[in-house]
Design a protein around this motif. Sequence first.
Motif, mmCIF file in Angstrom:
data_model
loop_
_atom_site.group_PDB
_atom_site.id
_atom_site.type_symbol
_atom_site.label_atom_id
_atom_site.label_comp_id
_atom_site.label_asym_id
_atom_site.label_seq_id
_atom_site.Cartn_x
_atom_site.Cartn_y
_atom_site.Cartn_z
ATOM 1 N N LEU A 12 40.056 50.461 35.789
ATOM 2 C CA LEU A 12 41.419 50.870 35.427
ATOM 3 C C LEU A 12 42.339 50.895 36.645
ATOM 4 C CD1 LEU A 12 40.784 53.668 32.788
ATOM 5 C CD2 LEU A 12 41.507 51.312 32.408
ATOM 6 N N TYR A 13 41.799 51.142 37.811
ATOM 7 C CA TYR A 13 42.606 51.074 39.032
ATOM 8 C C TYR A 13 42.973 49.633 39.376
ATOM 9 C CZ TYR A 13 41.585 55.961 40.042
ATOM 10 O OH TYR A 13 41.496 57.320 39.994
ATOM 11 N N ALA A 14 42.142 48.694 38.975
ATOM 12 C CA ALA A 14 42.391 47.288 39.289
ATOM 13 C C ALA A 14 43.448 46.664 38.377
ATOM 14 C CB ALA A 14 41.091 46.501 39.187
ATOM 15 N N LEU A 15 43.669 47.203 37.191
ATOM 16 C CA LEU A 15 44.613 46.599 36.244
ATOM 17 C C LEU A 15 46.032 46.451 36.787
ATOM 18 C CD1 LEU A 15 43.574 47.965 32.747
ATOM 19 C CD2 LEU A 15 43.457 45.628 33.584
ATOM 20 N N PRO A 16 46.641 47.484 37.374
ATOM 21 C CA PRO A 16 47.999 47.280 37.916
ATOM 22 C C PRO A 16 48.044 46.231 39.024
ATOM 23 C CG PRO A 16 47.483 49.618 37.814
ATOM 24 C CD PRO A 16 46.231 48.882 37.492
ATOM 25 N N LEU A 17 47.020 46.178 39.838
ATOM 26 C CA LEU A 17 46.962 45.181 40.906
ATOM 27 C C LEU A 17 46.845 43.773 40.328
ATOM 28 C CD1 LEU A 17 46.837 44.612 43.928
ATOM 29 C CD2 LEU A 17 44.362 44.913 43.785
ATOM 30 N N ILE A 18 46.013 43.603 39.323
ATOM 31 C CA ILE A 18 45.861 42.303 38.675
ATOM 32 C C ILE A 18 47.171 41.878 38.024
ATOM 33 C CG2 ILE A 18 44.691 41.082 36.790
ATOM 34 C CD1 ILE A 18 42.237 42.855 37.393
ATOM 35 N N LEU A 19 47.848 42.799 37.351
ATOM 36 C CA LEU A 19 49.140 42.490 36.723
ATOM 37 C C LEU A 19 50.174 42.083 37.763
ATOM 38 C CD1 LEU A 19 49.359 45.316 34.051
ATOM 39 C CD2 LEU A 19 49.118 42.872 33.627
ATOM 40 N N ILE A 21 49.709 40.853 40.804
ATOM 41 C CA ILE A 21 49.361 39.560 41.382
ATOM 42 C C ILE A 21 49.689 38.432 40.411
ATOM 43 C CG2 ILE A 21 47.410 38.118 42.105
ATOM 44 C CD1 ILE A 21 46.195 40.686 43.305
ATOM 45 N N GLY A 22 49.385 38.637 39.139
ATOM 46 C CA GLY A 22 49.676 37.614 38.135
ATOM 47 C C GLY A 22 51.164 37.321 38.027
ATOM 48 N N PHE A 23 51.986 38.368 38.011
ATOM 49 C CA PHE A 23 53.430 38.167 37.892
ATOM 50 C C PHE A 23 54.022 37.533 39.148
ATOM 51 C CE2 PHE A 23 53.308 41.122 34.286
ATOM 52 C CZ PHE A 23 54.083 40.398 33.393
ATOM 53 N N VAL A 24 53.599 37.968 40.303
ATOM 54 C CA VAL A 24 54.135 37.403 41.539
ATOM 55 C C VAL A 24 53.725 35.941 41.673
ATOM 56 C CG1 VAL A 24 53.992 37.505 44.059
ATOM 57 C CG2 VAL A 24 54.317 39.597 42.743
ATOM 58 N N TYR A 25 52.475 35.635 41.396
ATOM 59 C CA TYR A 25 52.020 34.248 41.495
ATOM 60 C C TYR A 25 52.761 33.359 40.497
ATOM 61 C CZ TYR A 25 48.969 30.205 41.795
ATOM 62 O OH TYR A 25 48.496 28.943 41.968
ATOM 63 N N ALA A 26 52.925 33.840 39.262
ATOM 64 C CA ALA A 26 53.625 33.051 38.249
ATOM 65 C C ALA A 26 55.099 32.875 38.614
ATOM 66 C CB ALA A 26 53.492 33.719 36.887
ATOM 67 N N VAL A 44 46.412 36.655 34.315
ATOM 68 C CA VAL A 44 45.787 37.970 34.145
ATOM 69 C C VAL A 44 44.527 37.843 33.288
ATOM 70 C CG1 VAL A 44 46.092 40.222 33.057
ATOM 71 C CG2 VAL A 44 47.867 39.315 34.550
ATOM 72 N N LEU A 45 44.600 37.087 32.207
ATOM 73 C CA LEU A 45 43.427 36.928 31.345
ATOM 74 C C LEU A 45 42.297 36.193 32.060
ATOM 75 C CD1 LEU A 45 45.095 36.138 27.903
ATOM 76 C CD2 LEU A 45 44.049 38.283 28.672
ATOM 77 N N TRP A 46 42.624 35.176 32.835
ATOM 78 C CA TRP A 46 41.606 34.477 33.618
ATOM 79 C C TRP A 46 40.960 35.412 34.638
ATOM 80 C CZ3 TRP A 46 38.838 30.178 33.585
ATOM 81 C CH2 TRP A 46 39.241 29.135 32.769
ATOM 82 N N THR A 47 41.762 36.223 35.295
ATOM 83 C CA THR A 47 41.237 37.131 36.306
ATOM 84 C C THR A 47 40.322 38.182 35.681
ATOM 85 O OG1 THR A 47 43.241 36.810 37.613
ATOM 86 C CG2 THR A 47 41.871 38.712 38.170
ATOM 87 N N ILE A 48 40.785 38.788 34.587
ATOM 88 C CA ILE A 48 39.966 39.802 33.918
ATOM 89 C C ILE A 48 38.702 39.180 33.344
ATOM 90 C CG2 ILE A 48 39.904 41.387 31.947
ATOM 91 C CD1 ILE A 48 42.844 42.006 32.524
ATOM 92 N N GLY A 49 38.822 37.988 32.774
ATOM 93 C CA GLY A 49 37.640 37.297 32.251
ATOM 94 C C GLY A 49 36.637 36.969 33.334
#
Length: 62
Positions: A12-19, A21-26, A44-49
């Motif tokens: 759950l701590y990783a979710l905001p970081l993943i989000l 990173i996904g938005f900045v990269y996109a 985000v889905l690729w990273t979580i998967g």
Amino acid sequence: MSVLALGLPDFLYALPLILAIGFVYAATRDEKMSRILANAIRIVLWTIGSMAAIFLFMVVVF
């Protein structure tokens, strides 16, 4: 306790970081907001998967 119960709070701590990173990269790849959102969701889905697959592999092997 189950292995999944122990790993959930850390994830759950990783979710905001993943989000973020996904938005900045996109956003660095496109200028249209609709394409930024679509690409960010895909990233985000690729990273979580990928993280889930690695986690399951580690649970099975170790």
